[in-house]
Scaffold this motif. Structure first.
Motif, PDB file in Angstrom:
ATOM      1  N   SER A  15     -18.206  25.612 -18.792  1.00  0.00           N
ATOM      2  CA  SER A  15     -18.781  25.592 -20.273  1.00  0.00           C
ATOM      3  C   SER A  15     -17.340  25.967 -21.095  1.00  0.00           C
ATOM      4  CB  SER A  15     -19.804  26.406 -20.675  1.00  0.00           C
ATOM      5  OG  SER A  15     -19.506  27.952 -20.406  1.00  0.00           O
ATOM      6  N   GLU A  18     -15.833  22.967 -22.821  1.00  0.00           N
ATOM      7  CA  GLU A  18     -16.237  22.123 -24.141  1.00  0.00           C
ATOM      8  C   GLU A  18     -15.540  22.484 -25.396  1.00  0.00           C
ATOM      9  OE1 GLU A  18     -20.841  23.642 -22.458  1.00  0.00           O
ATOM     10  OE2 GLU A  18     -19.940  24.563 -24.381  1.00  0.00           O
ATOM     11  N   GLU A  48     -21.421  17.499 -27.763  1.00  0.00           N
ATOM     12  CA  GLU A  48     -22.753  17.364 -27.405  1.00  0.00           C
ATOM     13  C   GLU A  48     -22.655  16.577 -26.346  1.00  0.00           C
ATOM     14  OE1 GLU A  48     -24.959  18.541 -28.955  1.00  0.00           O
ATOM     15  OE2 GLU A  48     -24.457  18.915 -30.858  1.00  0.00           O
TER      16      GLU A  48
ATOM     17  N   ASP B  19     -20.688  26.972 -29.754  1.00  0.00           N
ATOM     18  CA  ASP B  19     -20.910  25.787 -29.039  1.00  0.00           C
ATOM     19  C   ASP B  19     -21.888  26.488 -27.780  1.00  0.00           C
ATOM     20  OD1 ASP B  19     -19.119  27.028 -27.318  1.00  0.00           O
ATOM     21  OD2 ASP B  19     -17.644  25.550 -27.414  1.00  0.00           O
ATOM     22  N   HIS B  20     -22.168  25.853 -26.729  1.00  0.00           N
ATOM     23  CA  HIS B  20     -22.816  26.217 -25.468  1.00  0.00           C
ATOM     24  C   HIS B  20     -22.301  27.215 -25.144  1.00  0.00           C
ATOM     25  CE1 HIS B  20     -23.324  25.545 -21.052  1.00  0.00           C
ATOM     26  NE2 HIS B  20     -24.548  25.989 -21.574  1.00  0.00           N
ATOM     27  N   HIS B  21     -21.019  27.245 -24.819  1.00  0.00           N
ATOM     28  CA  HIS B  21     -20.128  28.217 -24.173  1.00  0.00           C
ATOM     29  C   HIS B  21     -20.281  29.510 -24.971  1.00  0.00           C
ATOM     30  CE1 HIS B  21     -16.942  29.834 -21.698  1.00  0.00           C
ATOM     31  NE2 HIS B  21     -16.523  30.604 -22.900  1.00  0.00           N
ATOM     32  N   MET B  52     -19.640  24.026 -35.502  1.00  0.00           N
ATOM     33  CA  MET B  52     -20.864  24.151 -34.630  1.00  0.00           C
ATOM     34  C   MET B  52     -21.588  22.928 -34.175  1.00  0.00           C
ATOM     35  SD  MET B  52     -24.354  25.175 -36.905  1.00  0.00           S
ATOM     36  CE  MET B  52     -25.297  23.666 -36.438  1.00  0.00           C
ATOM     37  N   ASP B  53     -22.169  22.645 -33.051  1.00  0.00           N
ATOM     38  CA  ASP B  53     -22.775  21.576 -32.789  1.00  0.00           C
ATOM     39  C   ASP B  53     -24.269  22.121 -32.578  1.00  0.00           C
ATOM     40  OD1 ASP B  53     -22.987  22.984 -30.251  1.00  0.00           O
ATOM     41  OD2 ASP B  53     -21.583  21.797 -29.341  1.00  0.00           O
ATOM     42  N   SER B  55     -25.898  23.583 -30.277  1.00  0.00           N
ATOM     43  CA  SER B  55     -25.950  25.043 -29.915  1.00  0.00           C
ATOM     44  C   SER B  55     -26.264  25.887 -30.805  1.00  0.00           C
ATOM     45  CB  SER B  55     -24.811  25.280 -29.103  1.00  0.00           C
ATOM     46  OG  SER B  55     -24.575  24.383 -28.026  1.00  0.00           O
TER      47      SER B  55
END
Lengths: 145, 99
Positions: A15, A18, A48, B19-21, B52-53, B55
């Protein structure tokens, strides 16, 4: 459409990559002189696609994610995010808004966001073989404004 | 990230890229303080967020659910126009107050 430039980035499905991958893509497409808005659109769509690969492609191991960015002479940018993971059983279902198999606070909006911020989105997947997502975006750029 | 508890309101000041991380530690910290303080209102302040996305949407959805389970309302503030567009895709605006 002639290729103007191309780059391929390969990294493990962690991750932490990303942020790196979206920043790397943004730096590479800077040659098209995109607006801040266009650059944000690209960063969001890439984030994404890469997150999907990190979260879903390799459920029980680490695998590789390949991002290929191609810039064409017409200022069209194509970004291909590919993995060799488990693939998607039903691509149409996966593309539906709010559908997720992940839980853990995933919104199920990944593909919806990619669609909203690109001109064209292509998803090819084969169970057991992997997934390739291609994001196409034309950069109008600052010159046009 | 900074969390301020005042009266019955818990305000979470988010910053940098979501983000996801990066969402995981934000989620854990927020939930920990939320359950500890058990406020009447949870405010998620996005003013300091540079990227931001989706997530970010997942983060708000998850906090909304957690807060609702302890009868706490959720509000979101400081969103940039494009991030608000991402939030709108989720239909969250029916559940959470966007200021």
């Amino acid at each position: 459409m002639k290729k103007r430039n191309e780059v391929k980035i390969v990294f493990p499905s962690r991750s932490v990559n990303e942020g790196f991958s979206r920043a790397a893509v943004a730096a590479f497409v800077a040659v098209c002189d995109p607006t801040v808005e266009e650059l944000s659109d690209i960063k969001t769509a890439v984030s994404e696609a890469v997150t999907n690969a990190v979260v879903h492609a390799y459920p029980d191991r680490e695998g590789s994610v390949t991002v290929t960015v191609t810039v064409y002479d017409t200022n069209v940018v194509k970004i291909r995010v590919r993995d060799k993971g488990v693939g998607i059983e039903d691509v149409q279902k996966a593309r539906e808004a709010l559908f997720t198999t992940a839980g853990d606070d995933r919104s199920g909006l990944g593909f919806t966001v990619m669609e909203s911020f690109s001109d064209k989105l292509q998803v090819r997947s084969k169970p057991g073989k992997g997934t390739a997502v291609t994001i196409t975006k034309r950069i109008t750029g600052k010159r046009a404004g | 990230m900074q969390i301020v508890s005042e009266n019955e309101t818990l305000t979470v000041y988010l910053s940098g890229e979501i983000d996801h991380h990066s969402a995981k530690p934000l989620r854990e910290k927020t939930d920990q303080v939320l359950l500890l303080k058990s406020p009447a209102l949870l405010v998620l302040d996005f003013s300091g967020v540079s990227f931001m996305d989706s997530s970010g949407v997942g983060f708000v959805m998850g906090r909304y659910k957690k807060a609702a389970s302890i009868h706490c309302k959720t509000a979101v503030t400081g969103l940039k126009a494009r991030d608000r567009k991402i939030m709108a895709l989720s239909g969250l605006e029916r559940l959470v107050e966007f200021r």
